[in-house]
Motif scaffolding. Structure first.
Motif, PDB file in Angstrom:
ATOM      1  N   ASP A   1       0.907  -1.161   0.045  1.00 10.45           N
ATOM      2  CA  ASP A   1      -0.049   0.051   0.032  1.00 10.45           C
ATOM      3  C   ASP A   1       0.912   1.455  -0.126  1.00 10.45           C
ATOM      4  O   ASP A   1       0.413   2.248   0.515  1.00 10.45           O
ATOM      5  N   GLY A   2       2.143   1.105  -0.544  1.00  6.69           N
ATOM      6  CA  GLY A   2       2.853   2.302  -0.792  1.00  6.69           C
ATOM      7  C   GLY A   2       3.082   3.008  -1.901  1.00  6.69           C
ATOM      8  O   GLY A   2       3.875   3.900  -2.125  1.00  6.69           O
ATOM      9  N   GLY A   3       2.228   2.823  -2.723  1.00  4.42           N
ATOM     10  CA  GLY A   3       2.227   3.426  -4.169  1.00  4.42           C
ATOM     11  C   GLY A   3       3.064   2.437  -5.078  1.00  4.42           C
ATOM     12  O   GLY A   3       3.885   1.732  -4.592  1.00  4.42           O
ATOM     13  N   TRP A   4       2.990   2.644  -6.191  1.00  3.53           N
ATOM     14  CA  TRP A   4       3.862   1.659  -7.275  1.00  3.53           C
ATOM     15  C   TRP A   4       5.051   2.281  -7.201  1.00  3.53           C
ATOM     16  O   TRP A   4       6.137   1.514  -7.486  1.00  3.53           O
ATOM     17  N   PHE A   5       5.591   3.334  -6.537  1.00  7.07           N
ATOM     18  CA  PHE A   5       6.735   4.107  -6.665  1.00  7.07           C
ATOM     19  C   PHE A   5       7.421   3.542  -5.276  1.00  7.07           C
ATOM     20  O   PHE A   5       8.556   3.929  -4.975  1.00  7.07           O
ATOM     21  N   MET A   6       6.859   3.145  -4.512  1.00  7.30           N
ATOM     22  CA  MET A   6       7.405   2.547  -3.179  1.00  7.30           C
ATOM     23  C   MET A   6       8.370   3.332  -2.414  1.00  7.30           C
ATOM     24  O   MET A   6       9.308   3.083  -2.150  1.00  7.30           O
ATOM     25  N   TYR A   7       8.056   4.835  -2.159  1.00  2.00           N
ATOM     26  CA  TYR A   7       9.031   5.589  -1.596  1.00  2.00           C
ATOM     27  C   TYR A   7       9.194   5.171  -0.432  1.00  2.00           C
ATOM     28  O   TYR A   7       8.497   5.171   0.740  1.00  2.00           O
ATOM     29  N   PRO A   8      10.644   4.840   0.177  1.00  2.93           N
ATOM     30  CA  PRO A   8      10.841   4.846   1.642  1.00  2.93           C
ATOM     31  C   PRO A   8      10.981   6.295   2.128  1.00  2.93           C
ATOM     32  O   PRO A   8      11.142   7.244   1.366  1.00  2.93           O
ATOM     33  N   PRO A   9      11.027   6.554   3.519  1.00  3.13           N
ATOM     34  CA  PRO A   9      10.778   5.557   4.538  1.00  3.13           C
ATOM     35  C   PRO A   9       9.277   5.144   4.678  1.00  3.13           C
ATOM     36  O   PRO A   9       9.088   4.161   5.679  1.00  3.13           O
ATOM     37  N   LEU A  10       8.468   5.449   3.980  1.00  2.00           N
ATOM     38  CA  LEU A  10       7.056   4.950   4.162  1.00  2.00           C
ATOM     39  C   LEU A  10       6.933   3.520   3.848  1.00  2.00           C
ATOM     40  O   LEU A  10       6.074   2.779   4.453  1.00  2.00           O
ATOM     41  N   THR A  11       7.858   3.111   3.070  1.00  2.31           N
ATOM     42  CA  THR A  11       7.846   1.669   2.739  1.00  2.31           C
ATOM     43  C   THR A  11       8.802   0.753   3.584  1.00  2.31           C
ATOM     44  O   THR A  11       9.045  -0.403   3.359  1.00  2.31           O
ATOM     45  N   GLY A  12       9.515   1.535   4.772  1.00  2.00           N
ATOM     46  CA  GLY A  12      10.524   0.900   5.401  1.00  2.00           C
ATOM     47  C   GLY A  12       9.831   0.103   6.215  1.00  2.00           C
ATOM     48  O   GLY A  12       8.685  -0.090   6.438  1.00  2.00           O
ATOM     49  N   ARG A  13      10.925  -0.718   7.114  1.00  3.69           N
ATOM     50  CA  ARG A  13      10.196  -1.271   8.276  1.00  3.69           C
ATOM     51  C   ARG A  13       9.354  -0.875   9.343  1.00  3.69           C
ATOM     52  O   ARG A  13       8.477  -1.468   9.929  1.00  3.69           O
ATOM     53  N   ILE A  14       9.621   0.533   9.671  1.00  2.00           N
ATOM     54  CA  ILE A  14       8.934   1.079  10.794  1.00  2.00           C
ATOM     55  C   ILE A  14       7.671   1.588  10.293  1.00  2.00           C
ATOM     56  O   ILE A  14       6.623   1.342  10.898  1.00  2.00           O
ATOM     57  N   TYR A  15       7.361   1.975   9.096  1.00  2.00           N
ATOM     58  CA  TYR A  15       6.120   2.414   8.618  1.00  2.00           C
ATOM     59  C   TYR A  15       5.184   1.510   7.772  1.00  2.00           C
ATOM     60  O   TYR A  15       4.138   1.779   7.669  1.00  2.00           O
ATOM     61  N   SER A  16       6.032   0.494   7.336  1.00  2.00           N
ATOM     62  CA  SER A  16       5.295  -0.563   6.795  1.00  2.00           C
ATOM     63  C   SER A  16       5.655  -1.839   7.310  1.00  2.00           C
ATOM     64  O   SER A  16       6.324  -2.758   6.591  1.00  2.00           O
TER      65      SER A  16
END
Lengths: 310, 85, 845
Positions: C157-172
């Motif tokens: 659910d982080g978008g097809w572009f998968m930007y961290p930190p949203l897709t990192g271990r803390i926020y995902s």
């Protein structure tokens, strides 16, 4: 339906961008019409017209030479404008640090040496005619600061401090919103910018640096007590009281804000009570837990207290 | 190989120009202003050379070489614009 | 043309031969290329079948992702709706983008290539049929498993572009982001396999006489696309690898608090992400060109310009990635550089558009279903292209970026540049693979419904964006005053869906797949070779190509081809085969024997998918087992494909003899290995970029590397390994002793492993650990990439030893030694480069 905000600028920068936008729209519109006309001629036109189109030279002129000339002019225009906008002709008269948090904005008005002189949330006040240097940072993931009528957007990236110069031409209220997908209720991460005349702004700033008066009526006094005992104070600050939690927005002057829940709800006693009772129904996924164990009277007391924090 | 040279040379000039300007802007911005005129000048010379090389022939791959050197020249001049505008 | 002639061109005059091919030869061809029965459909490898499977699968994903789009439009039809929670909506929009890009668009254009390319360039099949089968199966298994994650609520659910930190271990936390990283990571393997196949196929298996300037435009586009894939995709493979390492082992590549940088992801992702758009667009544009030629009965006007435009687009598209990052605060000068390149990339597009218009004008275009789709695509593509030009200009981009204006722009571009051309192509080429053509009348309905649907859906989105509506929002408020626009867009989306629905009905009513004979034939009067009469063996004989539209220019061609009066009218070796030709002049060089049906591509596909999917759910032992089975399947497939052929030369028609085997530079396997090494080299280069990027941006976390002197062992071992792996080939040639050559390879392999071990130890001694800092993460990340190459090297060396053991290594030249030597030499060289570069970057004082 209103006029598109991007084309309804309220600052010098946004006006220049709107002018560029109009120019681009005009050029692009003309090119679109020319291409469509050429297509129509190619399909339905007379044979003389069609044989003129079917030449190597036509491709070179229409598909190569003309675009080069037009685009060179536009590119030069846009590059010069880019430079003007980001170098910032005016010296900023004020610093404000805006921190993107999952799903609200922490706003710190800074002194010239970088000390916080006032902490607020979700509502940015600026003086008309002055340039404010916004220092954009993030507390968690990437957000983006965008108020269309005042200019372009800029991202708030962990580990970086981006500077955005903001100004407004006329007093008024301008809506903004987070423009970089930040998970959960990203859609409901709104922001309000309020531009005052310089005199009003100075008064506002002075007033806000003092804590509000303690509540006078009984209901609000009960609310103040509940605020400290039910857990609100663990996450929120109300200056002049024992409430000193830093996790959520500063609520010292919550009653004076135009909007609730980061720019999404009108602010009155009813919406305050509704938000406290079940903010998850309004803004699913936000960090504030439900307080639906509070009774109706307790909610009324808390909202009465919050409403008079102004 | 020579055919591929005809097809790709001007585009490779663009790539090298873009690559060096970008890397310089990213990793050594201090010398950018001094270095770009040299890079762009070299690129233009190379493209001019290709254009002259291809001028006397009308076969399909020399056509590509001539047009390619034009596109490449325009693109590298554009590339240099932001450094001075 | 400047390639040296290796073939006497006068020999072409022997064709068409006086004597037609015999009935017995035809019967043999039919037997060799016979249709699969029952379960054999799973072991089929011929492009006729794989291409069709591919296209159907891609289309199913198009429908599925389209349904997701409709769900989003329902949610956004009115403000503040509760049809979907943000949790679900974020999964749905992420899946819509990811599936459309990775599971529909790229596979669909590759599918069209697999299905049509061999026939279009006069080959009997692609050069590596088993690899196409493998690519298809991992795509099917991986794609299906990936899509299924949405049914269990575990979709990314982080978008097809998968930007961290949203897709990192803390926020995902949880495994949804891992689904994306591992799922997409290996679906890219499928795309790369296809690309390598196209490069070798286009360069080496064209019909005799099809010089570069006679290549159909689609072949050009697929060639440029394939090169772009092997240059661009490695970047996202590296990015997914790094993010997965960060998530699994806490290596801080993108964590700013420990010397990583979230912007690094954006650079790596968009270095792939923007060329990706052109990877999809170029084949679309080429299909469009070919359909336009056919409906207006004219060859392309300005063929060299079209070829140049495609090449230029391919090149310049690699210089525009940061226009997705104008708002991130990168320096002004960089912003300007990318703005200029983004402007430049529109010039070739303009040339393409006017060449289409010129070609239409050159004939009297027929407004049948493919014709309408083709002309419609031009209109839609131009609209999207023009808004794209606007976005190249930075100040406007600052306003429009990440708003619905972009959503409108990109959908116009993709519909005009890929979806409509694909529909034009399906209507146009369906008769080549179906007993009946699709209904032209229904096709016109489909066109008008979709054309109207696109405008009603996406035109209002431009305004919504300018009104201030950001992208990727699960809802909006009444105060934003965009409800009318959004309601219109929702209506349009359903109109579009009705169009697609009518198309599906048309397909169900009229499409009857036939890979061999009995297809509907050249309904729309195309002039290229895929319209020659054909069976499962492709054409009865392979013609000498003399023009770009051979069917229009030689009216006898179809008849002569069908009577077997050209090249290869029979099977020379009794096996599947095609003619291998030279890369530029397409002169016959060799008879290429092709493999037939095999069970190993599907098992390899199954186990490869198993490996990655089991890793996602952290069943590591099971994953490893599956991985071992995958490697074993591939080795068995290589073993059985690489069979010795007794005949040294063979008659490919009219008494022309060519060899049946080659080694060194002529060999197609060596070509493919080169292409594969380019992929590894690109991954490595992007890793070096990441290293430099972190070093310049996060230098305060840097420690001094071990000195060159203290780690001289690494370099000595590497150099020796490099010499041994290059020398093996030469020693075989000189000594004709297989043992020595293979011994060299095996010892090189051992030295490489030792060198890597030394490298690892010297960094640990210097006090660098992967979890500690961005430097640690990237240095150990590069070692991890090197280690994966070492695994490949070990397998290659093992294979070479086994072949030698079985007495299957030929002398004085051997393809096995060539290819394994190349892989080992590359691994050694990359190890040396990596160890050297990481040791040159010092800490700041």
């Amino acid at each position: 339906m209103n006029w598109p905000l991007v084309l309804d600028p309220a600052s010098a920068d946004a006006t220049q961008i709107a002018n560029l936008s109009w120019t681009l729209l005009a050029v692009v519109g003309v090119v679109f019409l020319v291409v469509c006309a050429a297509l129509l001629v190619a399909v339905f036109g007379s044979s003389t017209w069609r044989s003129a189109l079917a030449k190597h030279g036509t491709i070179l002129v229409a598909g190569f030479a003309v675009p080069v000339v037009v685009l060179t002019a536009l590119l030069a225009y846009s590059l010069v404008l880019t430079r003007t906008l980001s170098s910032g002709a005016d010296v900023p008269s004020m610093r404000v640090q805006v921190t993107g948090e999952m799903w609200w904005w922490r706003i710190d008005y800074l002194s010239s040496d970088g000390q916080t002189i006032l902490r607020e949330a979700n509502e940015l006040h600026i003086p008309v005619g002055h340039t404010v240097a916004l220092e954009l940072v993030s507390a968690d993931v990437i957000h983006s600061f965008w108020v269309p009528q005042l200019g372009g957007k800029k991202d708030m990236i962990p580990g970086r401090r981006n500077i955005l110069h903001l100004s407004a031409d006329t007093p008024g209220i301008y809506q903004g919103q987070c423009a970089e997908f930040c998970g959960g209720p990203h859609a409901l991460m709104g922001l309000t910018v309020i531009a005052h005349s310089p005199v009003d702004f100075d008064q506002w700033l002075l007033r806000r640096q003092n804590a509000p008066q303690p509540p006078k009526d009984v209901l609000a006094q009960k609310g103040a007590e509940l605020f400290l005992t039910t857990g609100c104070a663990a996450c929120h600050v109300v200056r002049g009281t024992a409430a000193n939690g830093e996790a959520g927005p500063d609520l010292t002057f919550i009653g004076a804000r135009h909007k609730l829940g980061a720019g999404i709800l009108p602010n009155n006693r009813g919406t305050l009570a509704g938000w406290v009772a079940d903010s998850q129904a309004i803004k699913p996924g936000n960090r504030m837990p439900r307080y639906n164990m509070l009774t109706g009277e307790e909610l009324q007391a808390i909202s009465a207290y919050l409403e008079q924090l102004r | 190989m020579k055919t591929w040279g005809y097809l790709l040379a001007p585009l490779l000039v663009w790539v090298m120009h873009f690559g060096s300007v970008y890397l310089c802007a990213e990793f050594a911005p201090a010398i950018l202003k001094a270095i770009v005129p040299i890079l762009t000048g070299l690129g233009l010379c190379a493209n001019l050379y290709f254009f002259i090389r291809a001028a006397d022939s009308r076969s399909w791959h020399t056509t590509i070489l001539r047009r390619g050197s034009l596109i490449s020249s325009i693109a590298i001049v554009w590339q240099a614009l932001p450094i001075y505008l | 043309m400047n390639e040296k002639h290796t073939f006497d061109e006068r020999l072409y005059d022997r064709f068409p031969t006086k004597k037609p091919g015999t009935k017995a030869d035809l019967a043999e061809l039919e037997k060799i290329w016979c249709a699969p029965k029952g379960w054999q459909y799973l072991t089929a490898v011929s492009n006729n079948y794989i291409g069709f499977y591919y296209l159907v699968t891609a289309f199913v994903f198009f429908i599925l992702a389209g349904v997701l789009a409709l769900l989003m439009r329902v949610q956004l039809a009115a403000p503040a709706q509760k049809f979907m929670s943000p949790e679900v909506y974020n999964q749905v929009f992420t899946m819509h983008g990811t599936v459309m890009m990775f599971l529909f668009a790229v596979p669909a254009v590759e599918a069209v290539g697999v299905l049509l390319l061999p026939q279009m360039i006069g080959a009997r099949d692609l050069p590596f049929p088993k690899m196409s089968a493998y690519a298809f199966w991992i795509y099917l298994f991986g794609g299906t498993a990936f899509f299924a994650s949405i049914f269990i609520g575990l979709a990314p659910d982080g978008g097809w572009f998968m930007y961290p930190p949203l897709t990192g271990r803390i926020y995902s936390p949880g495994i949804s982001a891992d689904f994306w990283l591992l799922g997409i990571g290996f679906i890219e393997i499928s795309a790369i396999a296809g690309a390598i196949e196209f490069i070798v196929g286009i360069m080496r298996t064209r019909a005799p006489g099809m010089t570069l300037d006679k290549m159909p435009i689609l072949a050009w586009a697929l060639l440029v696309m394939s090169v772009m894939i092997i240059i661009g995709f490695p970047s996202v493979i590296l990015a997914t690898l790094l993010l997965e390492l960060e998530r699994a082992f806490n290596w801080p590549f993108f964590d700013a608090t420990r010397g990583g940088d979230p912007l690094l992801w954006q650079h790596l992702f968009w270095f792939f992400g923007h060329p990706e758009v052109y990877i999809i667009f170029l084949p679309g544009a080429a299909m469009l060109t070919m359909v336009i030629c056919a409906i207006s009965r004219s060859d392309v006007i300005g063929y060299p310009l079209v070829v140049l435009a495609m090449l230029a687009t391919g090149f310049i598209s690699f210089g525009v990635w940061a226009h997705h990052m104008f708002a991130t605060g990168i320096p002004d000068v960089s912003v300007g550089i990318f703005s200029a390149a983004s402007t430049a990339v529109t010039i070739p597009a303009g040339t393409l558009v006017f060449s289409w218009i010129a070609t239409l004008a050159a004939g009297r275009p027929n407004l049948n279903a493919p014709g309408l789709f083709a002309i419609g695509s031009v209109v839609v593509f131009v609209t999207g292209g023009l808004t794209g030009v606007m976005l190249a200009f930075v100040p406007f981009n600052w306003q429009a970026h990440d708003t619905y204006f972009i959503v409108a722009h990109l959908h116009y571009v993709l519909f005009g540049g890929m979806v409509f051309p694909l529909f034009a192509a399906i209507y146009f080429w369906a008769p080549a693979v179906s007993r009946y053509p699709l209904s032209d009348r229904t096709g016109k309905w489909v066109f008008w419904l979709m054309f109207a649907g696109i405008h009603v859906t996406f035109m209002p989105m431009h305004f919504a964006g300018l009104m201030g509506m950001p992208r990727r929002v699960y809802t909006y408020l009444p105060a934003q005053q965009v409800e009318t626009l959004n309601f219109l867009a929702t209506c349009g989306a359903f109109l579009l869906a009705v169009g697609v629905g009518v198309f599906i009905i048309d397909v169900i009513r009229n499409f009857r797949f036939t890979a061999g004979g009995g297809n509907a034939g050249n309904v729309y009067g195309g002039g290229t070779m895929e319209w020659l009469p054909s069976g499962l063996y492709s054409t009865r004989s392979i013609p000498v190509v003399k023009s770009r539209q051979p069917l229009w220019d030689d009216l006898e061609l179809s008849k002569n081809v069908e009577q077997g009066r050209y090249f290869l009218p029979r099977s020379a070796t009794g096996l599947r085969e095609t003619i291998m030709t030279s890369p530029i002049l397409a002169e016959p060089q060799q008879l290429l024997v092709l493999p037939g049906p095999s069970v190993w591509p599907i098992t390899a596909g199954l186990f490869t998918s198993g490996f990655f999917l089991l890793l996602t759910v952290q069943a590591n032992v099971a994953a490893l087992t599956s991985g071992v089975f995958a490697v074993a399947s591939i080795l068995i497939w290589l073993w059985e494909t690489d069979r010795p052929i007794q005949m040294k030369t063979a008659d490919i028609g009219a008494g022309i003899e060519v060899p049946t085997h080659s080694a060194g530079r002529l060999n197609h396997g060596v070509w493919a290995t080169f292409a594969m090494l380019v992929v590894f080299a690109m991954i490595f280069s992007m890793a070096v970029f990441a290293l430099l990027f972190l070093w310049t941006n996060q230098n305060k976390f840097w420690i001094n590397p071990p000195t060159f002197v203290s780690s001289s062992g690494v370099f000595v071992l590497g150099m020796v390994a490099l010499f041994l792996s290059i020398g093996a080939r030469w020693l075989l040639l000189k000594s004709e002793n297989v043992l020595i050559a293979v011994g060299c390879l095996a010892s090189a392999c051992v030295l490489i492993v030792l060198g890597q071990l030394f490298d690892f130890l010297s960094w640990r001694q210097a006090g660098l650990f992967p979890e500690a800092s961005g430097q640690g993460a990237i240095v150990y990340g590069m070692m991890a990439h090197q280690a994966s190459l070492i695994v490949l090297s070990v397998i290659a060396a093992f294979y070479a030893v086994a072949r030698a053991w079985a007495g299957l290594v030929t002398k004085p030249k051997s393809v096995v030694v060539d290819i394994c030597g190349l892989i080992l030499a590359y691994t050694a060289a990359q190890g040396l480069a990596g160890s050297a570069i990481t040791r040159m970057l010092m800490a700041a004082n």
